[in-house]
Structure formats: structure tokens, C-alpha cells
Design a protein around this motif. Sequence first.
Motif: not given
Length: 599
Positions: A13, A73-75, A98, A101, A104-105
Motif C-alpha cells: 500500500n 480501506v482494502a486494496s 486504491e 488503502a 490509510s497506509s
Amino acid sequence: MTVIRLLPPELINQIAAGEVIERASSVVKELVENSLDAGATRIEVDIEAGGARLIRVRDDGGGIHADELPLAVASHATSKIGSFDDLEQVASMGFRGEALASVSSVARFALTSRARDQDAAFRIEVDGGKLQAARPAQHPQGTSVEVRDLFYNVPARRKFMRAERTEFAHIDDLLKSLALARGSVEFRLSHNGKPVRIWKAARDEQAQLQRVAEVLGDEFPAQSLRIDHAAAGLHLSGWVGLPTASRAQADSQYFYVNGRLVRDRIVAHAVRQAYADVLFHGRHAAFVLYLELDPAGVDVNVHPAKHEVRFREQRLVHDFLFRTLHEALAQTRAGLGTLPAPEPAPMAGYSYAPPAPLAWPSPSSQSRLNLGTREAPLADYAALLGASPSIASVPAPLPETAEGEAPPLGFAIAQLKNIFVLAENAHGMVLVDMHAAHERITYEKLKAGRVTSNLRSQVLLVPLSIAVSAKEAAAAEEHAESLAEWGLELSRSGPATIVVRRIPALLEGADVGQLSRDVLSELAQHGSSRRLQELENELLSTMACHGSVRAGRRLTLPEMNALLREMEATERSGQCNHGRPTWVQLSLAELDKLFMRGR
């Protein structure tokens, strides 16, 4: 040898964030576009410390269900596409799955949302890529996203962030472009707790134009042309600035494709060519234009930041844009102000009926200015023009005018310093730069004469062989017939070689090698070229400049009135060949203000 291994999701991410999240404004762009895709009608953006400390985006969109918050928030998780067919015709602003995610990374991230059919809102937080469980929260329908301490865990990226003022300026510019894209949405922007921008929702065209004025300046609406034309599955609307309102920088150019702000070389080339004949060298046009077409006709999956697109029918789009804008700018006749955009010239798949010729009233024999009868001697204008009748024809007799009526530029009164023509019209006083105006008139007549006459070509005594790229050589072979119509005969003699045998007679003495390379370069890139026409127009412009009435020459009233009438009937006569204005209007109110009348 090193061992091949899978990268952890957090690192994946962060790598993706390097492509998508360039600076704080990139975060704002992704979040606001998500709000627009959610159907929001009101979007609030709160910024602290230029976005380094806090970016908060609130909307009143459809919201996200509690069980879908972890997926948000998942890729590569998205609600906007689900198959390859969807990717072929993307109608939403986002589609990659994208953005959240990636954000948030590289920041402390929180998302709070309440869907339309839910009684309560839920909140999730992500810190350093670690997702916490969703918990109940208080929130109206819609979504709020908070991004704190951007790049706190990527020090190398954080040190590249600029000063607070610079970062906020990028966010402000971004919100301006989004506000122009979606006039029906209300936008609010604040910085460090202070309101900075409020754009109320625009319910009609006048309100949308007011929003345009807030972004491009209050003077833009009065110095722009309205564009609205559809053909061949394409629809172009918006506003383009008059040539006389050009800018030193290309900082007021907004072009949207299906609501998405893009930077595209095809678009830039078409717009630049449309203004080529009216814009001063080194100046840039201002415009806000919206192109609508079938989503299947444009590929938006070109760049991670989605700034670029690729048209499937590039030549059609290029020609549509150029001809629509070119014809609209052609209607900038002196005295008319701004006119509705006309129908563009014919091209493949178009039906076109040319507009009726314009005819302007002439001074009545009973005019209070008493400038003589309407039968002004044709010799007066012929003497003024100083050119042969085959190039500069005299306008047809003008129709009768009702008592007291005046044409747009009015009637000549006097000449000032043998440079300017003074005239009176219904609005007040008109000042005309007689050389600049006559230069444009002569230039347009020379162009018309060249188009209607047979185009002569000059055979080269010794054919010239030129080394070009393989792509340019293929373009020479593909467009050989079109080039021959312009008097340029090129033939392919090898994989990367062409031979020039003829050139237009008007361009005799030009650098044949450079001319051929310029033409083929445009053909290879854009599928069309106007380089030959531009070079010929440059020569005709020089001829018009030297053949026009010079400053310092004394004109009679009939000659001045003939010049005014010809300006009203000549395309692009609002500016000379170099983009300078040919006339100005001083209203009675402006004149009263100069003398403090009515105070």
C-alpha cells in the motif's frame, strides 16, 4: 541469490501511495471524488497546516454500510466496477480501489459513515496500516474521512512537503477545478478553522457562469464566448475567452471529459490551433470547456492519478474541437460583443447549413449625424483598401434602416491624430485603431481569395530526400492525397525516408526539409496538420500588414464609415492579426463617470 518473497500488505500500500498520493492535494482529490461518486450534493473540506496536520472531507452522499467499512480501506476493493466490461466504459471518477488503502497506509486515518437505510453510523480507524474494529458513532447521513499527520511514517516523503501556504494553494486550486466540474454541488473549504471558499450549488446556467467568474475573475464572463454544440456523438459546452482577453500564463484553462479534469495533448493541440490566427505570440487563452461523449469512447485507465485520458477516435475528437472553437472565434466581429457559437464547418458525419450572410444598416440620409446618403461611392473603399477588386470586393448595398437606428459601430465623427477613428453608436463612443482594423479586413480577404483560387504548387528542380522517423514516413504515405491538395507532394522512398517533389508556390523559398518534418510530425501525432496553412497565413498576414492603411493617413468620413461597415461584416475583426484589439467601446455611463456627471 536473493530469495523471491511476497511483500507485506502494508508495504504494498505504501508503494501504491507513492504513485497516487503525491502531496496533500492528492489526498483531497481522491476523497472529494469519492464523495462525488457517492452522489453528494454538499461537500465540506477542512484543512489544518496545509494538510500536513489534518484533512477532513464531509459529504451528504449515500454512505457506506457498517459491514463494508473494512472493505472500503482494502486494496483493490471498489463498488464502481466489477468486470472488464465496466472498465471499458468507466462513468465514475474513481475505479481503481486504491485511494483509501494508499492514504490509510501513510497517515492516521479514520472513516465515519451512515448509509441511507441505517439508523446509526459506524467508525473505523487505521493507524500505520493496522485496521481497528468498527464501532458505533454519531454522524448524519453521509461520510466523513479524517486524515491526520500525513506521511508521519514515511519521513522521506514528509520532508518533501512544501510550506503550509504552498500546500494549501494546491488544495485551493484543486477545489476550484472540482467546483467548476460539478456546478450542482455545494463546496466549502476552510483552513485552520477559517472559511476560505463557499460555492453555493448552481441551479441554472447564469449561476454556473457566476461560479466560473469566481474562479477565473469577474471580467471573464463579459470577455468570453458561450459554446454549446453537439455532433457525431460529441457534445462540447462551456466558455472560451476572447483573444483580446488572453493571459501570459496557461493558468486559466479547464477542460473536462465526462466531468473529469484532464490534460491531454490532443485537446491542447486542437485549442492552440483554433486560436492560432487570433492570439498574440506567447499568450494563452482562458477557457472552461466540457466535453461529453460515450464512456466507451475514452480510456481513463491511463495514469494512476487519472489526469490523462486516451480517446479511441482521436482524429474525430481533435477535428470536432478545433472546428467548433475555430468557427466560434470567427464570429468575433467588431461591434457584436459575444455571439452564440455557430455550427462548425462540415466534416465526416456532419450536416451543416451555412448561416445567412450578415448585413448591417448604413447611415440614413436623415441621420442626425448628417453623414451623407447611403450611396457611398465604391471608389472610396477601393481607394482605402489599395488592393485589386479580385482580392478585396466591396460589400453589397446595405438595407434601409429605420429612422434613428445605428449599426453596431455607429457612424464616424472624426479622426484623431490620423490614427484613431471616432464614431458614435447607440451605446456611446467607439474608438477604432484604423491600421489594426484594416489589417484584419485585408488579411481575411487575402485568405478568402487564396481559398477560392486554384492552389498553385512549385515543382522542385531537384527532388529533396529527407530522413524521418518510421512513424512519420508512414504518415506521409497515408496522407499523401491530402497533402497533395495543399500543394505538397511527398512520397515514401524507404522505411524512414521521404522524397519531396512539390511545395506550395506561396511558400517558395521556405525551408523545405523543416516544413516537411513539421507537417509529418503533426500528422503522426494528431492525424491532421495545419502547418502548411499556418505558414501561408503567416505570409498573408505580413502582406496584409504592409498592404493596409497606415497610421498617419488622413481619411474622409465616407472612408471611415466604409471601414466601420467592413469591420462589422468581417470575421475575427475584433482583433488584428497579432491578437491586439481593433476597437473599444466607451458607454455613456463611463463617459459620465469621467466627468463626474450625476453625482
